[in-house]
Enzyme design. Structure first.
Site, mmCIF file in Angstrom:
data_model
loop_
_atom_site.group_PDB
_atom_site.id
_atom_site.type_symbol
_atom_site.label_atom_id
_atom_site.label_comp_id
_atom_site.label_asym_id
_atom_site.label_seq_id
_atom_site.Cartn_x
_atom_site.Cartn_y
_atom_site.Cartn_z
ATOM 1 N N ARG A 16 0.664 -1.431 0.175
ATOM 2 C CA ARG A 16 0.592 -0.818 0.426
ATOM 3 C C ARG A 16 1.594 1.328 -0.065
ATOM 4 N NH1 ARG A 16 -3.332 -0.831 5.519
ATOM 5 N NH2 ARG A 16 -4.011 1.414 5.024
ATOM 6 N N LYS A 89 -2.526 -8.063 10.588
ATOM 7 C CA LYS A 89 -3.773 -8.036 10.475
ATOM 8 C C LYS A 89 -4.928 -8.109 9.342
ATOM 9 C CE LYS A 89 -3.507 -3.961 12.144
ATOM 10 N NZ LYS A 89 -4.027 -2.612 13.439
ATOM 11 N N ASP A 90 -4.062 -6.988 8.294
ATOM 12 C CA ASP A 90 -5.366 -7.379 7.302
ATOM 13 C C ASP A 90 -4.760 -8.882 6.235
ATOM 14 O OD1 ASP A 90 -5.587 -4.746 7.841
ATOM 15 O OD2 ASP A 90 -3.844 -3.979 6.605
ATOM 16 N N LEU A 137 -14.649 -2.772 14.534
ATOM 17 C CA LEU A 137 -15.655 -3.059 15.340
ATOM 18 C C LEU A 137 -14.762 -3.754 16.631
ATOM 19 C CD1 LEU A 137 -18.311 -4.142 15.842
ATOM 20 C CD2 LEU A 137 -18.141 -6.283 14.327
ATOM 21 N N ARG A 138 -13.720 -4.526 16.747
ATOM 22 C CA ARG A 138 -13.126 -4.984 17.940
ATOM 23 C C ARG A 138 -12.929 -3.841 18.754
ATOM 24 N NH1 ARG A 138 -7.668 -4.237 20.208
ATOM 25 N NH2 ARG A 138 -7.157 -3.596 18.029
ATOM 26 N N ARG A 139 -12.318 -2.530 18.383
ATOM 27 C CA ARG A 139 -11.808 -1.270 19.402
ATOM 28 C C ARG A 139 -13.328 -0.545 19.664
ATOM 29 N NH1 ARG A 139 -7.479 0.540 15.750
ATOM 30 N NH2 ARG A 139 -5.642 -0.596 16.876
ATOM 31 N N ARG A 156 -12.081 6.086 9.590
ATOM 32 C CA ARG A 156 -11.109 5.768 9.050
ATOM 33 C C ARG A 156 -9.922 7.035 8.325
ATOM 34 N NH1 ARG A 156 -11.852 1.377 8.103
ATOM 35 N NH2 ARG A 156 -10.202 1.987 6.093
ATOM 36 N N VAL A 159 -3.003 6.878 9.584
ATOM 37 C CA VAL A 159 -2.460 7.232 11.174
ATOM 38 C C VAL A 159 -2.664 8.866 11.014
ATOM 39 C CG1 VAL A 159 -0.451 7.862 12.697
ATOM 40 C CG2 VAL A 159 -0.822 4.994 11.199
ATOM 41 N N THR A 161 -4.113 10.714 8.893
ATOM 42 C CA THR A 161 -5.684 10.985 8.648
ATOM 43 C C THR A 161 -6.501 10.934 10.342
ATOM 44 O OG1 THR A 161 -5.464 10.046 6.328
ATOM 45 C CG2 THR A 161 -7.808 10.897 7.499
ATOM 46 N N ARG A 162 -6.516 9.688 10.889
ATOM 47 C CA ARG A 162 -7.272 9.498 12.284
ATOM 48 C C ARG A 162 -6.758 11.129 13.173
ATOM 49 N NH1 ARG A 162 -7.445 3.512 13.142
ATOM 50 N NH2 ARG A 162 -5.576 2.971 11.215
ATOM 51 N N CYS A 250 -14.267 -9.200 9.110
ATOM 52 C CA CYS A 250 -14.596 -7.883 9.988
ATOM 53 C C CYS A 250 -16.199 -7.688 10.879
ATOM 54 C CB CYS A 250 -14.321 -6.658 9.123
ATOM 55 S SG CYS A 250 -12.756 -6.666 8.700
#
Length: 320
Positions: A16, A89-90, A137-139, A156, A159, A161-162, A250
């Site tokens: 990515r 994790k992806d 969803l986990r968090r 979304r 790093v 951007t958030r 997810c």
């Protein structure tokens, strides 16, 4: 070029294009060049994946796991890239036929990082009714299990951007993986959340090198395998077995983590209702010299016990 020296071989590395993904891919490229004595170099090829194109929508509403890897996987399959560097994790439980996860470099900090702009260090210290931003969803479920009074909004983006959304006041707090922050030299921005408080996503803090062994020279495959950290591979094996056993997607809030502590392998896994109102947690141990098969069983059996405790059907997020 020095007389008699063979030309360098170049490997195309798919990744990515986010700042974090580039840091990870460049580190893999540097390790390849170092281990090959300079005979092999990495050429970074960036992709904008389906997951990268999402700005507000949840992953679960757009296809779930695999959205950050599919385009890169396709490039490995058709030869546009020789290998891919993914955040583990992806990576879905099932990878494309013919591909193999050849190496797991040493794991970075697997914990979640809690971030605010007002100096608050713990979720417990947020004021009643505060807003937390996350697209996980986990968090979200873990947060509501701990603080059902809080509001959740979707955050979304990468790093940067958030963090910008947090600074713009869209929420009082958010989470980012400590591994990513560490790799970006930004770990000072967050307070690590103990694994005992929030079990991380399976594979969090691990990157993996995916390739088609049948499409590469055997010496290149051997070189890529040298990037493998045996302890990280064992942890990844248990966590992915847990994921596969529960058909992790997810749409299910779940976390799984294996670590080596006090001369034992210890595994913790959990599944939660999306609203955090109920959670199922299982633990297991394996001996110091556990094999990959034994680590697979460690994660698989924890998932099996959770499924049984939940009555056979795991709670899943449903669209409104």
């Amino acid at each position: 070029m020095t007389a008699g020296k063979a030309p360098q071989k170049s490997l195309k590395i798919g990744t990515r294009g986010s700042p974090l993904a580039l840091v990870q891919a460049r580190q893999v490229a540097a390790d390849i060049e170092r281990l090959s004595g300079g005979d092999v170099v990495g050429e970074i090829v960036t992709f904008t994946t389906g997951g990268d194109k999402l700005t507000t929508e949840r992953l679960i509403n757009a296809g779930g796991k695999g959205l950050f890897t599919r385009e890169i996987d396709a490039a490995v399959d058709d030869g546009r890239c020789d290998l891919a560097v993914h955040s583990l994790k992806d990576v879905p439980g099932a990878i494309p036929d013919g591909q193999e996860l050849l190496a797991y470099p040493k794991r970075e900090d697997p914990r979640d990082g809690f971030i605010t702009v007002n100096g608050i260090k713990r979720l417990a210290d947020l004021p009643e009714g505060a807003t937390v931003g996350t697209a996980s969803l986990r968090r979200e479920s873990q947060t509501l299990a701990l603080r059902p009074d809080l509001n959740i909004v979707t955050f979304r983006g990468n790093v940067q951007t958030r963090l910008r959304k947090l600074e713009d006041g869209l929420a009082e707090a958010t989470y980012l993986a400590m591994a990513g922050l560490t790799r970006l030299d930004m770990a000072h921005l967050a307070s690590p959340v103990p694994v005992e408080t929030m079990i991380p996503a399976a594979g969090q803090g691990i990157i993996t090198i995916a390739a088609r062994p049948d499409a590469l020279d055997s010496d290149i495959v051997a070189l890529l395998r040298k990037l493998d950290d045996p302890m990280t591979r064992l942890a990844a094996t248990a966590e992915r077995a847990f994921l596969v056993e529960l058909d992790g997607s997810c749409r299910t809030a779940m976390g799984g983590h294996a670590c080596f502590h006090d001369d034992l392998w210890k595994f913790s896994g959990e599944v939660l209702r999306p609203d955090g109102s109920e959670r199922w947690v299982e633990h297991g141990i394996a001996q110091t010299d556990a094999s990959e098969d034994e680590m697979t069983e460690l994660g698989r059996s924890a998932g099996e016990r959770i499924r049984a405790a939940a009555g056979g059907n795991l709670p899943a997020y449903e669209d409104d």
